[in-house]
Design a protein around this motif. Structure first.
Motif, PDB file in Angstrom:
ATOM      1  N   HIS A 387     -12.750-125.865  46.247  1.00 17.62           N
ATOM      2  CA  HIS A 387     -12.855-125.762  47.434  1.00 17.62           C
ATOM      3  C   HIS A 387     -13.388-124.078  46.972  1.00 17.62           C
ATOM      4  N   PHE A 388     -13.139-123.781  45.004  1.00 21.46           N
ATOM      5  CA  PHE A 388     -13.249-122.191  44.477  1.00 21.46           C
ATOM      6  C   PHE A 388     -15.330-122.635  44.585  1.00 21.46           C
ATOM      7  N   PHE A 389     -15.597-124.232  44.264  1.00 23.06           N
ATOM      8  CA  PHE A 389     -16.738-123.855  43.664  1.00 23.06           C
ATOM      9  C   PHE A 389     -18.041-123.775  45.320  1.00 23.06           C
ATOM     10  N   ILE A 390     -17.531-123.917  46.574  1.00 24.11           N
ATOM     11  CA  ILE A 390     -17.645-123.454  47.697  1.00 24.11           C
ATOM     12  C   ILE A 390     -17.180-122.349  48.403  1.00 24.11           C
ATOM     13  N   TRP A 391     -16.938-121.853  48.776  1.00 19.55           N
ATOM     14  CA  TRP A 391     -15.951-120.690  48.925  1.00 19.55           C
ATOM     15  C   TRP A 391     -16.819-118.759  48.012  1.00 19.55           C
ATOM     16  N   GLY A 392     -16.634-119.698  46.309  1.00 11.62           N
ATOM     17  CA  GLY A 392     -16.697-119.076  45.473  1.00 11.62           C
ATOM     18  C   GLY A 392     -18.108-118.963  45.360  1.00 11.62           C
ATOM     19  N   SER A 393     -18.796-119.616  45.496  1.00 10.85           N
ATOM     20  CA  SER A 393     -20.563-119.809  45.981  1.00 10.85           C
ATOM     21  C   SER A 393     -20.564-118.951  46.520  1.00 10.85           C
ATOM     22  N   LEU A 394     -20.576-119.142  48.144  1.00  6.66           N
ATOM     23  CA  LEU A 394     -20.732-118.036  48.876  1.00  6.66           C
ATOM     24  C   LEU A 394     -20.615-116.864  49.094  1.00  6.66           C
ATOM     25  N   ALA A 395     -19.356-115.834  48.072  1.00  6.71           N
ATOM     26  CA  ALA A 395     -18.740-114.682  47.683  1.00  6.71           C
ATOM     27  C   ALA A 395     -19.440-114.745  47.101  1.00  6.71           C
ATOM     28  N   VAL A 396     -20.652-115.510  46.154  1.00 10.38           N
ATOM     29  CA  VAL A 396     -20.565-114.925  44.892  1.00 10.38           C
ATOM     30  C   VAL A 396     -21.889-113.866  45.456  1.00 10.38           C
ATOM     31  N   TYR A 397     -22.871-115.260  46.576  1.00 10.12           N
ATOM     32  CA  TYR A 397     -23.739-114.806  47.464  1.00 10.12           C
ATOM     33  C   TYR A 397     -23.586-113.335  48.125  1.00 10.12           C
TER      34      TYR A 397
END
Length: 546
Positions: A387-397
């Motif tokens: 969860h952290f990596f998938i949604w975190g990647s979107l937030a970082v984008y």
């Protein structure tokens, strides 16, 4: 003349017995369609006894062939007789070719592997030396592969390595060698995968191996759990990797038709740099490390789950081209849906929406969201890290996107970040978000529909076990409701009591329960009901005994 007598003062012995769990491990690996051969230096009687102890040899087998020839002719004759018995005294295999002619052809046949019955082959070291010669090794290999169990006794360390090399040479199979002593080092190094057991015979085998553990029974977890999970993760990793990169790259190809193939990129240069490094790297890494389809208990209970890896079903040429086709399909929609919308769309103030930077932001945002949703669909085992990596990647984008179009970076690097406020103005338009949502839905819905139909129309064993596991977890969360009545082990009226309905039995209810319960149960319950009706305190709280 006096006779001298000898007196036994003591004796020493070395205990050499099977470890705990060896028969169960061999039986479990056999159910997973794994061929097990025993290569030992023990004499024939000891080796046969070991075979029966670990359940490789059983009394239910059709026949156990023992090859003990001392010459080439004797060994060849014994192997031929074994093949004839397995082929029901028929030497032809179809199309007018004899077995010997088929065996000497360029392709190694597997005709004997389909014989009916269970056979075992026991061969001595001196016979094995002749069987491994160049003109007889194919006959030996085909005969051995047709048997359920193969035991090679009195073999040297070199012969162990030669047997493994023979299988690697002619069979499309992955070999695993496991041993605990220095005489197993050559065999362990020759096999594709070497496993050493740390025991009483030193650590030479452990030092030469790829994996090591203390007991043979741990081999079942190594293969059926960790090995199968590793294959699953690697296949998912490769499929997603090809998909996301084709979806990313092919957009440039479609854009080339509209820019005169001038090598102009549809994305921002920083997005191209960060796409594989930041935006899509961590989610696929988490899936490649933590993903699993069924729990380890299910993997051990159903060894047949191991077979897709043996048959290479999860990643092959067909799966590769499916990933490429899905990536191309995604890239077509990723480019042409925003292109068609931007051709006629306007902003809130009535000005034209279509411009190069707004189009690039829309396509890039759609791409990151689509591939993130896709890896969410591919993930079978969710953890907090996923969860952290998938949604975190979107937030970082989005954070990097807004930062690159901010006033701060423009003030520091005016020649590099010239499009100030472009991302904020583009994503503030409802038309842009509708375009992103439409692109995401059109790209993802065929995948969801296909998987839904496959799960309902043609599920495999893994899908079935996942569904059963989810049902068991759901039942476990709801908890179990217990009755205060004490019944015997025979099935009775528990369902009726738990439903809260009246205990008065109709003729229809009695006829239904008669099929499941004995007549004594019916009479007992009627008697208890009549007693409770006549008693003022009621007898419903007394335990019913059948």
């Amino acid at each position: 003349m006096g006779r001298r007598t000898s007196q036994l003062l003591g004796a020493t012995a070395i205990e050499d017995k099977l470890q705990q769990g060896v028969p169960e491990t061999i039986a479990l690996l056999t159910l997973a369609n794994i061929k097990i051969w025993v290569l030992t230096g023990d004499k024939q009687e000891t080796a046969v006894n070991i075979g029966y102890s670990c359940k490789m040899l059983t009394d239910d087998m059709t026949e156990v062939f023992i090859v003990t020839g001392h010459t080439v002719l004797e060994v060849r004759e014994e192997l031929r007789k074994a093949r004839e018995k397995m082929m029901d005294s028929s030497r032809t295999v179809g199309n007018g070719f004899t077995y010997q002619e088929k065996l000497s052809s360029s392709k190694l046949t597997s005709v004997l592997e389909a014989v009916a019955g269970e056979y075992a082959l026991v061969i001595n070291g001196h016979s094995l030396a002749h069987a491994l010669e160049a003109d007889m090794e194919l006959e030996f290999l085909e005969t051995a592969c047709a048997c359920k169990a193969v035991i090679c006794c009195r073999v040297t360390p070199l012969q162990k390595a030669q047997v493994v090399e023979l299988v690697k040479k002619y069979k499309k199979a992955v070999t695993l060698a496991i041993g605990d002593g220095a005489n197993d080092v050559s065999m362990i190094k020759t096999a594709h995968i070497g496993v050493g057991i740390s025991g009483q015979e030193g650590i030479q085998a452990v030092l030469a191996s790829d994996y090591s553990f203390s007991q043979f029974k741990f081999l079942q977890r190594l293969l059926l759990v960790h090995g199968r999970w590793s294959y699953l993760r690697m296949c998912k990793f490769l499929c997603y990797f090809f998909y996301k990169n084709f979806a990313f790259t092919m957009v440039h190809f479609w854009f080339g038709f509209f820019c005169g193939f001038s090598a102009q990129t549809v994305y921002d240069q920083y997005f191209i740099t960060l796409y594989n490094i930041v935006y899509t790297s961590l989610p696929v890494l988490a899936m490649g490390v933590f993903d699993q389809d069924v729990p380890e208990q299910r993997s051990m209970e159903y060894p047949k789950l191991y077979e897709p890896g043996q048959l290479n079903l999860l990643f092959n040429k067909r799966e590769f081209f499916i990933c490429i086709a899905q990536g191309i399909y995604t890239s077509v929609l990723m480019f042409f849906i925003p292109y068609g919308v931007f051709a006629e769309a306007t902003r809130d103030d009535g000005t034209q929406l279509a411009d190069y930077q707004s189009f690039a932001v829309t396509v890039a945002t759609s791409l990151v969201i689509v591939v993130s949703v896709q890896i969410g669909l591919d993930t079978g085992y969710w953890t907090a890290i996923n969860h952290f990596f998938i949604w975190g990647s979107l937030a970082v984008y989005f954070a990097i996107l807004f930062a690159m179009h901010s006033n701060g970076l423009f003030d520091m690097f005016p020649n590099q970040f010239r499009f100030v406020g472009n991302a904020q103005n583009t994503l503030a338009q409802p038309t842009v978000w509708l375009t992103i949502v439409l692109t995401t839905v059109v790209c993802i819905m065929p995948v969801v529909a296909f998987r839904f139909l496959r799960l309902n129309l043609k599920p495999d064993l893994s899908d079935t076990q996942k569904a059963q596991h989810r049902c068991m977890r759901r039942v476990g969360r709801t908890g179990s409701r217990r009755s205060g009545y004490a019944f015997s082990h025979q099935e009775g009226f528990g369902e009726l009591i738990m439903s809260g309905k009246n205990m008065r039995l109709s003729s229809l209810a009695l006829s239904g329960f008669t099929t499941r319960s004995s007549s004594s149960w019916i009479e007992s319950l009627r008697r208890k009901k009549s007693d409770s009706a006549s008693s003022p305190s009621g007898g419903a709280e007394k335990p019913l005994k059948g």
